[in-house]
Scaffold this active site. Structure first.
Site, PDB file in Angstrom:
ATOM      1  N   GLY A 187      10.045  -2.990  -1.008  1.00 50.04           N
ATOM      2  CA  GLY A 187      11.179  -3.415  -0.193  1.00 50.04           C
ATOM      3  C   GLY A 187      10.914  -3.255   1.290  1.00 50.04           C
ATOM      4  O   GLY A 187      11.627  -3.831   2.116  1.00 50.04           O
ATOM      5  N   ASP A 188       9.914  -2.483   1.653  1.00 48.62           N
ATOM      6  CA  ASP A 188       9.417  -2.374   3.020  1.00 48.62           C
ATOM      7  C   ASP A 188       8.152  -3.203   3.226  1.00 48.62           C
ATOM      8  O   ASP A 188       8.009  -3.921   4.221  1.00 48.62           O
ATOM      9  CB  ASP A 188       9.087  -0.915   3.359  1.00 48.62           C
ATOM     10  CG  ASP A 188      10.316  -0.079   3.629  1.00 48.62           C
ATOM     11  OD1 ASP A 188      11.138  -0.489   4.457  1.00 48.62           O
ATOM     12  OD2 ASP A 188      10.445   0.997   3.026  1.00 48.62           O
ATOM     13  N   LEU A 189       7.212  -3.075   2.311  1.00 39.74           N
ATOM     14  CA  LEU A 189       5.870  -3.627   2.524  1.00 39.74           C
ATOM     15  C   LEU A 189       5.839  -5.149   2.461  1.00 39.74           C
ATOM     16  O   LEU A 189       5.111  -5.791   3.242  1.00 39.74           O
ATOM     17  CB  LEU A 189       4.903  -3.033   1.499  1.00 39.74           C
ATOM     18  CG  LEU A 189       4.748  -1.510   1.564  1.00 39.74           C
ATOM     19  CD1 LEU A 189       3.871  -1.016   0.434  1.00 39.74           C
ATOM     20  CD2 LEU A 189       4.173  -1.078   2.906  1.00 39.74           C
TER      21      LEU A 189
END
Length: 407
Positions: free
Chosen positions: A179-181
């Site tokens: 969800g970040d990467l």
């Protein structure tokens, strides 16, 4: 001074206002391909420096593994952005830049006097990129635009958790911070696309990535399943909802993955495991039949795989059908593919007399290869040299440091 030029983005200057995981990973992707990335941090350092993990013998503890893994190839300058003098330095740096990247909540940069509109007036070619949980109002105002978000929120609201899990009743977070990467990767792609246009037209633009949007794009299959089939997909464990066999199988000493959903692959697999009867069995003879009878398919294959080790199965199936053993990280470190592709690299670490390992660069380019040119920086490690580069006298640097404007 900056590391000697290398990579396809050599000559691109990025001013990095990012923190935690998504933003720093984005700017690291740019730095790995040769961009000069100047990380602007609070004087006391970005919060993730203290997230660890730390080696027990590290007495300095300027940063741990979390920070080291997503901040290599950057220089650090410490600025108290609440101080007008420090903001003035930030503006001077941005005047020399091609790109600004930030992942604050919506409105933070505006309140600091560093809004996209302000910076565009000063530097029309500037590419300004943001990563936020629900995007920036400039590109489409979400009712949640003011909400804070981390990886777990993006995985939940983007639809990933609802299709990941051991069974239809148990949604499950994916281990790595996708969800970040993944939003970070899309943002780096957006920055390079905007740079290409800016080079041709002289005009920069705002690049906006919502973490939730990115996860939804990653789950594209669910959209067409809902639209074309009126389905609401659910977790199906380690099997594929549309293909069989395509998933995870027990081995004597762990697990393996394999895919043999196409008829030609299925025939080859059946011959390799000495089960010619499964080639003609009405439950397994066609791709559609194997989906309809997937429990039978997985049972028959697991009867075979569970009696053999991962090594035995690798020797038999590796390279013949899509196949791979499930590795733990120690096995990843030991695999010859990882070594050949330089996907584990060693870097110096302040406070230690030994090098530490971080993940390497997955994007390989023949003409302009990226590289790990420097370790992650200590907080404010390059403040003095960066300020000298933009013409600030040494006496002024000392004065700013004494009053706490810089670190």
């Amino acid at each position: 001074m900056p590391a000697a030029g290398f990579g396809a983005l050599d000559g691109v200057r990025v001013i990095d206002f990012t923190q935690m995981l998504a933003g720093p990973f984005c700017t690291q992707l740019l730095a790995d391909q040769g961009a000069e990335v100047i990380k602007i941090e609070p004087v006391e350092g970005e919060e993730s420096r203290q997230a660890g993990p730390f080696r027990p013998e590290d007495k300095l503890r300027d940063f741990g593994g979390y920070f080291a893994s997503v901040n290599r190839n950057k220089r650090s300058i410490g600025l108290d952005l609440k101080d007008p003098a420090a903001r003035g330095i930030a503006l001077e740096l941005i005047d020399t830049a091609d790109v600004v990247v930030e992942n604050y909540r919506a409105g933070v940069m505006d309140r600091l006097g560093l809004s996209y509109e302000t910076l565009r007036e000063r530097n029309p070619k500037l590419v300004y990129a943001s990563i936020r949980g629900f995007g920036d109002p400039r590109t489409g105002k979400s009712p949640y635009s003011e909400w804070p978000a981390f990886d777990v929120v993006a995985q939940a609201m983007g639809g990933l958790m609802q299709i990941n899990g051991p069974d239809r009743h148990t949604p499950l977070k994916v281990g790595p911070g996708v969800g970040d990467l993944y939003p970070a990767t899309l943002c780096a792609y957006g920055v390079t696309a905007a740079l290409f246009r800016a080079a041709r037209t002289g005009e920069g633009q705002f690049v906006d990535v919502s973490m939730v949007d990115a996860v939804l794009a990653l789950c594209e299959r669910t959209v067409h399943q809902h639209s074309f089939q009126d389905l609401i997909p659910f977790p199906e464990g380690n099997r594929h909802p549309l293909l069989s066999p395509f998933g995870l199988f027990k081995a004597k000493d762990g697990f393996v993955t394999l895919a043999a959903h196409f008829d030609a692959m299925w025939v080859k697999l059946c011959k390799l495991i000495d089960r010619p009867d499964l080639i003609t069995d009405s439950r397994t003879a066609t791709a559609a039949a194997r989906v309809d009878h997937r429990d039978f398919v997985y049972e028959q294959l697991e009867n075979y795989t569970s009696e053999r080790t991962k090594r035995e199965l690798t020797d038999l199936l590796g390279g013949k059908i899509p196949f791979g053993p499930v590795y733990n990280v120690a096995e990843v470190f030991a695999d010859p593919h990882i070594a050949a592709r330089e996907m584990i690299v060693k870097v110096a670490h302040p406070g230690l007399d030994r090098e530490m390992s971080i993940a390497g660069i997955p994007l390989k380019m023949t003409g302009t290869p990226g590289r790990v040119a420097r370790r992650a920086p200590m907080v404010g490690e390059h403040t003095g040299e960066i300020l000298r580069e933009i013409g600030i006298p040494e006496a002024r640097v000392s004065e700013l440091r004494a009053q706490g404007s810089i670190g």
